[in-house]
Design a protein around this motif. Sequence first.
Motif, mmCIF file in Angstrom:
data_model
loop_
_atom_site.group_PDB
_atom_site.id
_atom_site.type_symbol
_atom_site.label_atom_id
_atom_site.label_comp_id
_atom_site.label_asym_id
_atom_site.label_seq_id
_atom_site.Cartn_x
_atom_site.Cartn_y
_atom_site.Cartn_z
ATOM 1 N N GLY A 274 0.778 -1.237 0.000
ATOM 2 C CA GLY A 274 0.000 0.000 0.000
ATOM 3 C C GLY A 274 0.806 1.282 0.000
ATOM 4 O O GLY A 274 0.242 2.368 0.048
ATOM 5 N N GLU A 275 2.138 1.183 -0.051
ATOM 6 C CA GLU A 275 2.995 2.369 -0.063
ATOM 7 C C GLU A 275 3.699 2.487 -1.403
ATOM 8 O O GLU A 275 4.128 1.483 -1.974
ATOM 9 N N VAL A 276 3.846 3.723 -1.891
ATOM 10 C CA VAL A 276 4.617 3.955 -3.105
ATOM 11 C C VAL A 276 6.090 3.776 -2.763
ATOM 12 O O VAL A 276 6.603 4.419 -1.851
ATOM 13 N N VAL A 277 6.765 2.882 -3.495
ATOM 14 C CA VAL A 277 8.182 2.625 -3.231
ATOM 15 C C VAL A 277 9.064 3.023 -4.405
ATOM 16 O O VAL A 277 10.294 3.047 -4.270
ATOM 17 N N ALA A 278 8.456 3.335 -5.559
ATOM 18 C CA ALA A 278 9.257 3.736 -6.714
ATOM 19 C C ALA A 278 8.381 4.497 -7.702
ATOM 20 O O ALA A 278 7.161 4.313 -7.732
ATOM 21 N N ILE A 279 9.044 5.362 -8.480
ATOM 22 C CA ILE A 279 8.341 6.102 -9.523
ATOM 23 C C ILE A 279 9.215 6.158 -10.769
ATOM 24 O O ILE A 279 10.429 5.986 -10.693
ATOM 25 N N VAL A 280 8.564 6.382 -11.894
ATOM 26 C CA VAL A 280 9.266 6.638 -13.155
ATOM 27 C C VAL A 280 8.287 7.341 -14.081
ATOM 28 O O VAL A 280 7.066 7.182 -13.948
ATOM 29 N N SER A 281 8.822 8.139 -14.982
ATOM 30 C CA SER A 281 7.967 8.802 -15.964
ATOM 31 C C SER A 281 8.603 8.698 -17.337
ATOM 32 O O SER A 281 9.791 8.411 -17.475
ATOM 33 N N ALA A 282 7.792 8.948 -18.336
ATOM 34 C CA ALA A 282 8.253 8.976 -19.720
ATOM 35 C C ALA A 282 7.583 10.151 -20.400
ATOM 36 O O ALA A 282 6.378 10.365 -20.235
ATOM 37 N N LYS A 283 8.388 10.918 -21.124
ATOM 38 C CA LYS A 283 7.848 12.048 -21.872
ATOM 39 C C LYS A 283 8.767 12.325 -23.050
ATOM 40 O O LYS A 283 9.933 11.927 -23.032
ATOM 41 N N PRO A 284 8.241 12.988 -24.078
ATOM 42 C CA PRO A 284 9.114 13.309 -25.210
ATOM 43 C C PRO A 284 10.283 14.158 -24.750
ATOM 44 O O PRO A 284 10.157 14.997 -23.858
ATOM 45 N N CYS A 285 11.427 13.921 -25.344
ATOM 46 C CA CYS A 285 12.639 14.665 -25.013
ATOM 47 C C CYS A 285 12.390 16.156 -25.198
ATOM 48 O O CYS A 285 11.796 16.569 -26.190
ATOM 49 N N PRO A 286 12.834 16.992 -24.255
ATOM 50 C CA PRO A 286 12.586 18.427 -24.369
ATOM 51 C C PRO A 286 13.363 19.100 -25.506
ATOM 52 O O PRO A 286 13.004 20.180 -25.943
ATOM 53 N N VAL A 287 14.417 18.453 -26.000
ATOM 54 C CA VAL A 287 15.191 19.014 -27.100
ATOM 55 C C VAL A 287 14.430 18.758 -28.400
ATOM 56 O O VAL A 287 14.050 17.634 -28.691
ATOM 57 N N ILE A 288 14.198 19.812 -29.160
ATOM 58 C CA ILE A 288 13.453 19.668 -30.407
ATOM 59 C C ILE A 288 14.386 19.098 -31.467
ATOM 60 O O ILE A 288 15.397 19.693 -31.809
ATOM 61 N N GLN A 289 14.008 17.924 -31.970
ATOM 62 C CA GLN A 289 14.776 17.243 -33.003
ATOM 63 C C GLN A 289 13.811 16.715 -34.047
ATOM 64 O O GLN A 289 12.608 16.678 -33.831
ATOM 65 N N MET A 290 14.370 16.254 -35.149
ATOM 66 C CA MET A 290 13.538 15.683 -36.195
ATOM 67 C C MET A 290 12.798 14.459 -35.661
ATOM 68 O O MET A 290 11.603 14.340 -35.781
ATOM 69 N N GLU A 291 13.551 13.535 -35.069
ATOM 70 C CA GLU A 291 12.939 12.364 -34.451
ATOM 71 C C GLU A 291 13.221 12.438 -32.960
ATOM 72 O O GLU A 291 14.268 12.032 -32.488
ATOM 73 N N ALA B 251 12.429 -3.269 -13.708
ATOM 74 C CA ALA B 251 11.052 -3.528 -14.165
ATOM 75 C C ALA B 251 10.387 -2.241 -14.651
ATOM 76 O O ALA B 251 9.711 -2.236 -15.688
ATOM 77 N N LEU B 252 10.592 -1.139 -13.936
ATOM 78 C CA LEU B 252 10.015 0.133 -14.367
ATOM 79 C C LEU B 252 10.646 0.609 -15.671
ATOM 80 O O LEU B 252 9.961 1.151 -16.544
ATOM 81 N N SER B 253 11.945 0.379 -15.824
ATOM 82 C CA SER B 253 12.620 0.747 -17.071
ATOM 83 C C SER B 253 12.062 -0.053 -18.243
ATOM 84 O O SER B 253 11.834 0.489 -19.327
ATOM 85 N N ARG B 254 11.821 -1.321 -18.021
ATOM 86 C CA ARG B 254 11.229 -2.156 -19.078
ATOM 87 C C ARG B 254 9.819 -1.677 -19.427
ATOM 88 O O ARG B 254 9.412 -1.719 -20.585
ATOM 89 N N THR B 255 9.101 -1.204 -18.434
ATOM 90 C CA THR B 255 7.764 -0.659 -18.682
ATOM 91 C C THR B 255 7.850 0.557 -19.590
ATOM 92 O O THR B 255 7.057 0.701 -20.523
ATOM 93 N N VAL B 256 8.824 1.426 -19.327
ATOM 94 C CA VAL B 256 9.010 2.608 -20.174
ATOM 95 C C VAL B 256 9.410 2.196 -21.589
ATOM 96 O O VAL B 256 8.904 2.751 -22.572
ATOM 97 N N LEU B 257 10.298 1.212 -21.711
ATOM 98 C CA LEU B 257 10.709 0.740 -23.035
ATOM 99 C C LEU B 257 9.518 0.167 -23.806
ATOM 100 O O LEU B 257 9.369 0.403 -25.004
ATOM 101 N N SER B 258 8.683 -0.566 -23.117
ATOM 102 C CA SER B 258 7.476 -1.113 -23.744
ATOM 103 C C SER B 258 6.552 0.016 -24.206
ATOM 104 O O SER B 258 6.006 -0.023 -25.318
ATOM 105 N N PHE B 259 6.378 1.017 -23.370
ATOM 106 C CA PHE B 259 5.567 2.187 -23.723
ATOM 107 C C PHE B 259 6.135 2.868 -24.959
ATOM 108 O O PHE B 259 5.400 3.255 -25.874
#
Length: 160
Positions: free
Chosen positions: A90-107, A129-137
């Motif tokens: 019932g307690e948060v023990v880890a966090i991770v986020s994913a967002k587009p890179c702030p540097v504007i690039q072609m890809e 496990a959280l890193s794999r979740t981000v990779l899957s996303f």
Amino acid sequence: MHEHVPKNYLRMLTLPWAHLLLLGVSLALFLSSSSLLSLMAPVLLPAGWLLMDSYYVQYIERCLREDLWDIQKTYMEREDSHFWVAESEGEVVAIVSAKPCPVIQMECPLELAWLSVRWSHRNRGIARALSRTVLSFAQQHGYKAVILDVSMVNLEGQRL
């Protein structure tokens, strides 16, 4: 982030410019007062610690203001970003986020950000496990790359 203050401070003290700065301040104080007490410039060491600590506090406050105060708006309302938590008993023990890179690039790659695991739950594979979740996303959303920016003293993050 705050846990990195001691490591960064000790690393800073190993840099040649820090030695030169302490020596220069000591000599300047000695020449201006002609007192051997002025050679006590190492008293500046605690001041340096406080300065670095306040820098980290300001950085943390800025990060909170910019995107962590409103996770729903920053990460969950957009299709190209997301935020995950790992819970244990019932307690948060880890966090991770994913967002587009702030540097504007072609890809624009996806940025893996805010990966953090509570000390008591480290070395259990949660970060992996959280890193794999981000990779899957990233794969599901068509990203060709994921970047992770890790500080020089964050050895755990570098190993990950």
